[in-house]
Scaffold this motif. Structure first.
Motif, PDB file in Angstrom:
ATOM      1  N   GLU A  41       0.974  -1.093   0.051  1.00 32.06           N
ATOM      2  CA  GLU A  41       0.077  -0.015   0.071  1.00 32.06           C
ATOM      3  C   GLU A  41       0.890   1.006  -0.039  1.00 32.06           C
ATOM      4  O   GLU A  41       0.726   2.186  -0.609  1.00 32.06           O
ATOM      5  N   LEU A  42       1.921   1.224   0.783  1.00 35.11           N
ATOM      6  CA  LEU A  42       3.118   2.441   0.753  1.00 35.11           C
ATOM      7  C   LEU A  42       3.521   2.792  -0.581  1.00 35.11           C
ATOM      8  O   LEU A  42       3.439   3.803  -1.035  1.00 35.11           O
TER       9      LEU A  42
ATOM     10  N   THR B 100      11.123   6.019   3.729  1.00 32.05           N
ATOM     11  CA  THR B 100      12.235   6.580   4.383  1.00 32.05           C
ATOM     12  C   THR B 100      13.029   5.707   5.254  1.00 32.05           C
ATOM     13  O   THR B 100      14.054   5.946   5.432  1.00 32.05           O
TER      14      THR B 100
ATOM     15  N   GLU C 260       7.233   8.276   1.167  1.00 34.99           N
ATOM     16  CA  GLU C 260       5.789   7.990   1.647  1.00 34.99           C
ATOM     17  C   GLU C 260       5.281   9.182   2.521  1.00 34.99           C
ATOM     18  O   GLU C 260       4.030   9.560   2.676  1.00 34.99           O
ATOM     19  N   GLU C 261       6.015  10.186   2.962  1.00 34.29           N
ATOM     20  CA  GLU C 261       5.699  11.468   3.352  1.00 34.29           C
ATOM     21  C   GLU C 261       5.296  12.480   2.496  1.00 34.29           C
ATOM     22  O   GLU C 261       4.271  13.203   2.798  1.00 34.29           O
TER      23      GLU C 261
ATOM     24  N   GLY D  58      10.725  11.804   7.250  1.00 34.23           N
ATOM     25  CA  GLY D  58      10.206  11.196   8.251  1.00 34.23           C
ATOM     26  C   GLY D  58      11.112  11.187   9.362  1.00 34.23           C
ATOM     27  O   GLY D  58      11.537  12.354   9.687  1.00 34.23           O
TER      28      GLY D  58
ATOM     29  N   LEU E 204       2.774  17.582   0.628  1.00 36.78           N
ATOM     30  CA  LEU E 204       2.297  16.268   1.271  1.00 36.78           C
ATOM     31  C   LEU E 204       1.194  15.717   0.542  1.00 36.78           C
ATOM     32  O   LEU E 204       0.342  16.223  -0.103  1.00 36.78           O
TER      33      LEU E 204
ATOM     34  N   GLU F  19      -1.923  15.448   1.418  1.00 37.42           N
ATOM     35  CA  GLU F  19      -3.162  16.273   1.334  1.00 37.42           C
ATOM     36  C   GLU F  19      -2.935  17.459   0.382  1.00 37.42           C
ATOM     37  O   GLU F  19      -4.045  17.806  -0.043  1.00 37.42           O
TER      38      GLU F  19
ATOM     39  N   VAL G  41      -4.378  13.563  -2.598  1.00 32.79           N
ATOM     40  CA  VAL G  41      -4.133  12.398  -2.622  1.00 32.79           C
ATOM     41  C   VAL G  41      -4.487  11.907  -1.127  1.00 32.79           C
ATOM     42  O   VAL G  41      -4.011  12.008  -0.180  1.00 32.79           O
ATOM     43  N   ARG G  42      -5.513  10.879  -1.071  1.00 33.69           N
ATOM     44  CA  ARG G  42      -6.089  10.345   0.071  1.00 33.69           C
ATOM     45  C   ARG G  42      -5.418   9.118   0.223  1.00 33.69           C
ATOM     46  O   ARG G  42      -5.590   8.022  -0.513  1.00 33.69           O
ATOM     47  N   ARG G  43      -4.530   8.949   1.620  1.00 34.77           N
ATOM     48  CA  ARG G  43      -4.320   7.683   1.926  1.00 34.77           C
ATOM     49  C   ARG G  43      -4.999   6.475   1.742  1.00 34.77           C
ATOM     50  O   ARG G  43      -4.776   5.272   1.662  1.00 34.77           O
ATOM     51  N   GLU G  44      -6.417   6.776   2.247  1.00 34.82           N
ATOM     52  CA  GLU G  44      -7.161   5.699   2.461  1.00 34.82           C
ATOM     53  C   GLU G  44      -7.572   5.107   0.934  1.00 34.82           C
ATOM     54  O   GLU G  44      -7.961   3.855   0.897  1.00 34.82           O
TER      55      GLU G  44
ATOM     56  N   ALA H 170      -5.192   4.643  -1.129  1.00 32.37           N
ATOM     57  CA  ALA H 170      -3.931   3.711  -1.377  1.00 32.37           C
ATOM     58  C   ALA H 170      -4.212   2.067  -1.023  1.00 32.37           C
ATOM     59  O   ALA H 170      -3.675   1.646  -0.316  1.00 32.37           O
ATOM     60  N   LYS H 171      -5.005   1.535  -1.811  1.00 35.30           N
ATOM     61  CA  LYS H 171      -5.522   0.075  -1.582  1.00 35.30           C
ATOM     62  C   LYS H 171      -4.795  -0.752  -2.902  1.00 35.30           C
ATOM     63  O   LYS H 171      -5.093  -0.190  -4.074  1.00 35.30           O
TER      64      LYS H 171
ATOM     65  N   ARG I  96       5.422  13.141  15.760  1.00 35.86           N
ATOM     66  CA  ARG I  96       5.316  13.727  14.534  1.00 35.86           C
ATOM     67  C   ARG I  96       3.576  13.810  14.104  1.00 35.86           C
ATOM     68  O   ARG I  96       3.070  14.788  13.630  1.00 35.86           O
TER      69      ARG I  96
ATOM     70  N   ASN J 160       3.175   5.207   9.971  1.00 30.54           N
ATOM     71  CA  ASN J 160       2.343   6.497   9.798  1.00 30.54           C
ATOM     72  C   ASN J 160       1.129   6.409   8.883  1.00 30.54           C
ATOM     73  O   ASN J 160       0.283   7.019   8.878  1.00 30.54           O
ATOM     74  N   LEU J 161       1.657   5.385   7.723  1.00 30.38           N
ATOM     75  CA  LEU J 161       0.383   5.342   6.810  1.00 30.38           C
ATOM     76  C   LEU J 161      -1.051   4.897   7.419  1.00 30.38           C
ATOM     77  O   LEU J 161      -2.014   5.343   7.306  1.00 30.38           O
TER      78      LEU J 161
ATOM     79  N   GLN K 296      -4.267   6.968   7.709  1.00 35.43           N
ATOM     80  CA  GLN K 296      -5.481   6.285   7.054  1.00 35.43           C
ATOM     81  C   GLN K 296      -6.634   6.301   8.131  1.00 35.43           C
ATOM     82  O   GLN K 296      -7.837   6.495   7.831  1.00 35.43           O
TER      83      GLN K 296
ATOM     84  N   GLU L 234      -8.111   9.934   8.418  1.00 32.74           N
ATOM     85  CA  GLU L 234      -8.892  10.202   7.407  1.00 32.74           C
ATOM     86  C   GLU L 234     -10.295   9.569   7.486  1.00 32.74           C
ATOM     87  O   GLU L 234     -11.306  10.454   7.236  1.00 32.74           O
TER      88      GLU L 234
END
Lengths: 547, 59
Positions: free
Chosen positions: A228-229, A415, A457-458, A481, A505, A507, A511-514, A516-517, B21, B45-46, B50, B53
Motif C-alpha cells: 500500500e505504501l 524513509t 511516503e511522506e 520522516g 504532502l 493532502e 491524494v487520500r491515503r485511504e 491507497a489500496k 510527528r 504512519n500510513l 488512514q 482520514e
C-alpha cells in the motif's frame, strides 16, 4: 633508406592467433568439446577481454570454459564486463586467469567483488555506467578478444541475437573493426536465420554451446508483492509529477515502486483523465506490469535495452508498440536504448538504497560494491540536449534568459528500508567504500545536482525549485520522516516549504491515503497479467503460483 | 492514550518519533493501539493517517 614502419601489427597478430587454432576449426566453426582448447589458443596473457556479462544474457558456456583454461598460458587478463553476474566471472580471478576488471554492474556478485578487492585478488580499473563502458570499447579499452552469445547461427556464421540482442552488436563491432577476435557461443546452428542481427563478416569463431545461454527475468515484478505504501507513493508521483509536468517520454528504473505506477495508470491515471496526455513513449525493458497500460491504450511505443523472459509471444503480437523485426521477433539494443535514455526522455524514475543530506544517492553500501548499471546515465541531465518538450521546458528557471530546460530525475524511496535502517543518512556508506575499494571518487549513482524530485511516503520534494543548498537540504529533511536527517525538520520550515510549493504532502496533492489500496492496481496477481495479455504472456516458472 | 507493542529491539525511540510527528501534525484525541508486526515507520504512519482520514469522513 629508412625502414617502413609496420602499421598493421594488430592484423598480423590476429592472423597469427587464428593460424595457431586452425587445426581446431572448420571454417569459422569449432566443436563444442574443443571450447577450452580454442580459448587457450586464441587468448594471450594481458589481453583485454569482453565477456558477455549483459544485464540479462550471460555467455555461460564460454564463461564456464574460461575457468578451465591453463593459467600458465592464459593469465593476467583485463576483463571488461557490463554485468558481473555469474560465479565464474570472479572465479577466473581466484584461478589466476584474470587480474583486472572494468565493469558497470555487479548486483548478484556485489559482496564477493568487495571481498576480492579488499584482499587484492582483483584490481578494479573503474566502475562505469553502461554507455560509458561501451564508449571506452572504442577508445582506451579496445578489446583483444570478445566472448559473446547468440541464439542462432547459420552455416556462414551470420548471427541471430533476436529478443535478447542487448549490447552484443556493440561489443562485436569494437573487436571486429580493430583486429580483435570475435568468439560466439550459439544455442543452435540452422540453415536459415529468422533475420541477420550481426553479419558473418564481423565474426571469427562460432562454437555451438552445450546448452542455451543463461537468461534471467530481472524486470518481472509480482503484483502480489506491491504494498500500500508503494501504491500511495505511486499515486503521488502520477498526480504530483507525471501529470504536473506533462511527462510524455520516460524510463522506469526496475523496482516495485515503478511497477506500481505502471499498474496504476489504467485505474488511477484514468480517474484523473490522463490517458493520452502522459506516458506515451517508453524506453523500457518489456516489463509485464506495463501490459495493462498497453492494452488500455496508454502506450504508443516501447523500445527496450534487452528482452524479458516470458514476454516473447506478447511482444510478437504487438508490433505497433514494440521494436519488432520483419521476421516478427523483437530486437533489443542496450547502447541505443541508453542513448535514448540520455537525450530523448522527459523523465527517469528510479529508486536507491541511500540518499544523503544533500540529495546524492547510491546503491553502494558497506561490503557491497554493486556498481551502477544504467542509472547514472538515465539519471543525469544531458546538457547537450537542445530539443524542447513541455516536461523538459517546465523545469527551465525563470530568471535566466539564456537558460534551458532540464530532464526530470526522480528518486522514489521509503524513509526506512525493509531492513528498518534509514534510507536518508548524513553521509553515504559509499564515502567509506571509496577508501576500501581504492576508487578515485565516491561511487555516487545519481548526484544531487541532477536530482529534480524526491518522493517518499511522506510527500514530494521539488528539489529543482530550491534556490540554495540550504533550502534543498531543508526540503529533503521535510520528507525524510523520522530518520536522523528528517528529525532536523521543524513544522515552521515545512509550512514555509509547502507554501512555496517546494514540498507537497499527500493532502496538498489531493491524494487520500485511504485510497491507497491494492484494489486500485489494474492487476493484482501474475494471473491477472496473463489475462490482460489474452494468454500471450508466459510467466517464468518462479513466478507461477499455480502448477 | 497510546499502546504500542513492538517486536523490534531499540526501536522504541523511532516509534516515539513517529507518534510525536503524527500528533504534532494532526492533533487528535482518541485511543490508539499499535501492534508492530515488523512494519517500517512509513507503514505505521500510513495506518495512523488512514485511520485519521476515516475519522474525518465520519464527521
Amino acid at each position: 633508406m629508412t625502414e617502413e614502419k609496420n602499421w598493421h601489427t594488430h592484423r598480423d597478430a590476429k592472423n597469427a592467433r587464428l593460424a595457431s587454432a586452425s587445426s581446431l576449426l572448420n571454417g569459422k566453426f569449432a566443436k563444442t568439446k574443443d571450447v577450452v582448447e580454442v580459448l587457450n589458443a586464441l587468448i594471450k596473457p594481458g589481453d583485454k577481454v569482453v565477456l558477455e556479462g549483459d544485464n540479462q544474457k550471460q555467455a555461460s558456456f564460454l564463461s564456464e570454459a574460461l575457468t578451465k583454461v591453463d593459467p600458465e598460458r592464459v593469465h593476467d587478463l583485463h576483463m571488461i564486463m557490463s554485468s558481473i553476474s555469474r560465479p565464474e566471472h570472479l572465479d577466473i580471478f581466484d584461478l589466476g586467469i584474470a587480474s583486472k576488471m572494468d565493469f558497470s554492474f555487479a548486483g548478484p556478485q556485489s559482496t564477493r567483488v568487495s571481498q576480492m578487492i579488499a584482499d587484492g585478488t582483483m584490481t578494479v580499473g573503474d566502475i562505469h555506467t553502461y554507455l560509458e563502458l561501451f564508449g571506452r570499447l572504442f577508445i582506451d579499452l579496445i578489446p583483444n578478444v570478445v566472448l559473446v552469445a547468440a541464439d542462432k547461427v547459420d552455416h556462414e556464421g551470420n548471427l541471430y541475437t533476436g529478443f535478447n540482442t542487448e549490447e552484443t552488436p556493440t561489443i562485436v563491432e569494437a573487436a571486429a573493426f580493430h583486429d580483435g577476435i570475435v568468439i560466439v557461443q550459439a544455442n543452435e546452428v540452422v540453415d536459415k536465420l529468422p533475420r541477420v542481427d550481426i553479419p558473418s563478416d564481423w565474426v571469427d569463431i562460432v562454437i555451438p554451446a552445450d546448452k542455451p545461454y543463461q537468461l534471467e527475468p530481472l524486470f518481472t515484478r509480482d503484483p502480489q508483492a506491491i504494498t500500500e505504501l508503494q501504491i500511495l507513493m505511486g499515486m503521488m508521483a502520477i498526480k504530483g509529477i507525471y501529470a504536473k509536468h506533462h511527462v510524455q517520454t520516460l524510463n522506469h528504473g526496475v523496482g516495485f515502486n515503478t511497477s506500481a505506477i505502471e499498474l496504476l495508470l489504467p485505474t488511477y491515471g484514468e480517474q484523473l483523465g490522463l490517458k493520452g496526455k502522459i506516458c506515451r513513449n517508453w524506453e523500457l525493458n518489456p516489463t509485464p506490469t506495463l501490459i495493462p497500460a498497453i492494452e488500455s491504450g496508454w502506450v504508443q511505443s516501447v523500445h527496450s535495452f534487452g528482452g524479458e523472459v516470458g514476454m516473447e509471444k506478447y511482444i510478437a503480437a504487438r508490433p505497433d508498440i514494440f521494436f519488432v523485426g520483419k521476421d516478427g521477433t523483437m530486437r533489443s539494443n542496450r547502447a541505443l536504448g541508453q542513448v535514448a535514455g540520455q537525450y530523448a526522455l522527459d523523465m527517469f524514475v528510479g529508486s536507491t538504497l541511500q540518499i544523503d543530506q544533500w540529495g546524492n544517492s547510491s546503491t553502494v553500501t558497506n561490503g557491497r560494491l554493486s556498481g551502477f548499471g544504467g542509472a547514472p546515465n538515465m539519471g543525469s541531465n544531458p546538457t547537450g540536449r537542445r530539443h524542447s518538450t513541455p516536461a523538459w521546458q517546465s523545469l527551465k528557471p525563470d530568471d535566466d534568459p539564456l537558460a534551458k530546460g532540464q530532464k526530470l530525475v526522480v528518486q522514489m524511496v521509503e524513509t526506512f528500508g525493509s531492513n528498518k535502517k534509514p534510507v536518508f543518512v548524513d553521509h553515504l556508506d559509499a564515502e567509506k567504500v571509496r577508501k576500501e575499494a581504492k576508487l578515485a571518487n565516491v561511487p555516487i549513482m545519481i548526484y544531487s545536482e541532477d536530482t529534480t524530485h524526491i518522493v517518499t511516503e511522506e510527500g514530494i520534494a521539488y528539489l529543482y525549485k530550491t534556490d540554495s543548498m540550504e533550502e534543498k537540504k531543508a526540503a529533503i529533511e521535510a520528507i525524510a520522516g523520522v530518520t536522523p536527517v528528517g528529525l532536523r525538520s521543524n513544522p515552521k520550515e515545512v509550512k514555509r516549504l509547502r507554501e512555496k510549493g517546494i514540498v507537497a504532502l499527500p493532502e496538498d496533492l489531493g491524494v487520500r491515503r485511504e485510497d491507497a489500496k491494492r484494489s486500485l492496481l489494474a492487476a493484482q496477481t501474475m494471473d491477472d497479467l496473463v489475462e490482460w495479455s489474452h494468454g500471450l504472456y508466459n510467466p517464468p516458472a518462479k513466478f507461477r503460483s499455480w502448477s | 492514550m497510546l499502546d504500542i507493542t513492538t517486536g523490534s529491539d531499540g526501536f522504541g525511540k523511532v516509534w516515539q518519533n513517529v507518534l510525536n510527528r503524527f500528533f504534532a501534525r494532526y492533533p487528535l484525541n482518541g485511543k490508539f493501539i499499535v501492534h508492530d508486526f515488523g512494519a517500517t515507520p512509513g507503514v505505521v504512519n500510513l495506518r495512523l493517517t488512514q485511520a485519521m482520514e476515516a475519522l474525518k469522513d465520519e464527521k
